[in-house]
Design an enzyme around this catalytic site. Sequence first.
Site, PDB file in Angstrom:
ATOM      1  CD  GLU A 199      57.356   5.468  43.107  1.00  7.03           C
ATOM      2  OE1 GLU A 199      56.922   4.474  43.691  1.00  7.03           O
ATOM      3  OE2 GLU A 199      56.828   5.953  42.106  1.00  7.03           O
ATOM      4  CG  HIS A 229      54.141   7.131  38.971  1.00 11.03           C
ATOM      5  ND1 HIS A 229      55.155   6.826  38.102  1.00 11.03           N
ATOM      6  CD2 HIS A 229      54.208   6.216  39.960  1.00 11.03           C
ATOM      7  CE1 HIS A 229      55.801   5.753  38.549  1.00 11.03           C
ATOM      8  NE2 HIS A 229      55.244   5.367  39.671  1.00 11.03           N
ATOM      9  CB  SER A 233      62.957  -1.620  44.289  1.00 12.53           C
ATOM     10  OG  SER A 233      63.255  -1.239  42.969  1.00 12.53           O
TER      11      SER A 233
HETATM   12  P1  PGA Z   1      58.344  -0.550  41.695  1.00 14.24           P
HETATM   13  O1  PGA Z   1      57.394   0.645  41.194  1.00 14.24           O
HETATM   14  O2  PGA Z   1      57.780  -1.044  42.997  1.00 14.24           O
HETATM   15  O3  PGA Z   1      58.260  -1.564  40.592  1.00 14.24           O
HETATM   16  O4  PGA Z   1      59.705   0.023  41.857  1.00 14.24           O
HETATM   17  C1  PGA Z   1      56.892   1.575  42.079  1.00 14.24           C
HETATM   18  C2  PGA Z   1      56.224   2.692  41.328  1.00 14.24           C
HETATM   19  O5  PGA Z   1      56.747   3.105  40.274  1.00 14.24           O
HETATM   20  O6  PGA Z   1      55.172   3.179  41.749  1.00 14.24           O
END
Ligand code: PGA
Length: 270
Positions: A183, A111, A230
Site C-alpha cells: 500500500e 497500516h 484508492s
Molecule cells: P483507500 O484506503 O482505499 O481509501 O485509499 C486504503 C487504506 O488506507 O487501507
Amino acid sequence: MNKKIYIIANWKMQLTNVEAAELAYVLKNEGTKEWKNKNTELILCPSFTALLEIGEILQRDSSPHGGEVRNDIPLKLGAQNVFYHEKGQYTGEISPVQLKELGVEYVIIGHSERRQYLNETDEDVNRKMKICLENDLIPIVCIGETFTERRERKTEVTIIRQLTKALEDITLKDKQKIILAYEPVWAISPAPAASPAEVKEIVILIEHLLRDFFDEETIKEKVTIIYGGSVDASNILDYLKISTIEGALVGGASLKAEKFLPLVQSIIKK
Ligand code: PGA
C-alpha cells in the site's frame, strides 16, 4: 477468475458503531446471495467498538435481532490493530485473545496511518505478526513507501526494510497464513491510485524478498499479496490482472454499500 480473492474493507475510524452495523447488515443480505460458493472472501474491519455487534450480524441468518447461526457466508471479521501481548497491565490495548473471542479471524497490522500517527515501528509490526500467528489470527501486514521516499528513490530500500523486519523469525506452521498488503502511502485516497505497472514492479520485489524467508511451497500456499490505495469498482480488475495480486485493501470505497457492492460484484462476474 480462479484464484481466491481477498477483499479487505478497512473502515478506519470513519463510521459510527450504528453506521458500521447497518453497512455490515446490508452487505450480508445483499451480497451473500451471489457471493456464496464464489472464490472471494470479504473481510470487514470495523473499529474495535463495533466488532461484537458486526460479528453477531455476520453469524445471524436474518434480522439483526434474531435468527440462526450460519457459517457459510463469505464475510469474515477483521480488526484494524492488536497489541503484542495476550494479557497484562497495558491500559487501552486490545489482546489477540479478546479479538478471537469476538470471532475475529484477520488483523490489519502496520497500516501507514498507524506508522505515521501512532509511531508504530517495524519492530512493533514484527511482534504483532508473531502474536497473531500464535493465536491463529491471520495478519494483514501493510508495507509501502511515502511520497517523499518515492521521490527520493527510496522505495525499494523502504520495502526491503519493512518486509525484512516484519518477517524476522517468522515461520509459517500448519494452517498459519499471512497477507501482505502493498500500500504505497502516496496512493491512499483521495490521492490517485498507483498504476498497475507501478504496483507490479514492487510486487516483483516483494516476491523476490519472500524467498529469503520461505520455501516456494510455503509462499504459494500461505502467503497472499494484495494491493491497497484508492481501489474502487473502476480499477480493481486491473490490479487483479497482475498474476500475484490476490485481492485488495479498500478504504474509502468500502464505506458505502453503493460503492462497495459494485466493486465486489465486478470480481465475481469476471
Ligand atoms: P483507500 O484506503 O482505499 O481509501 O485509499 C486504503 C487504506 O488506507 O487501507
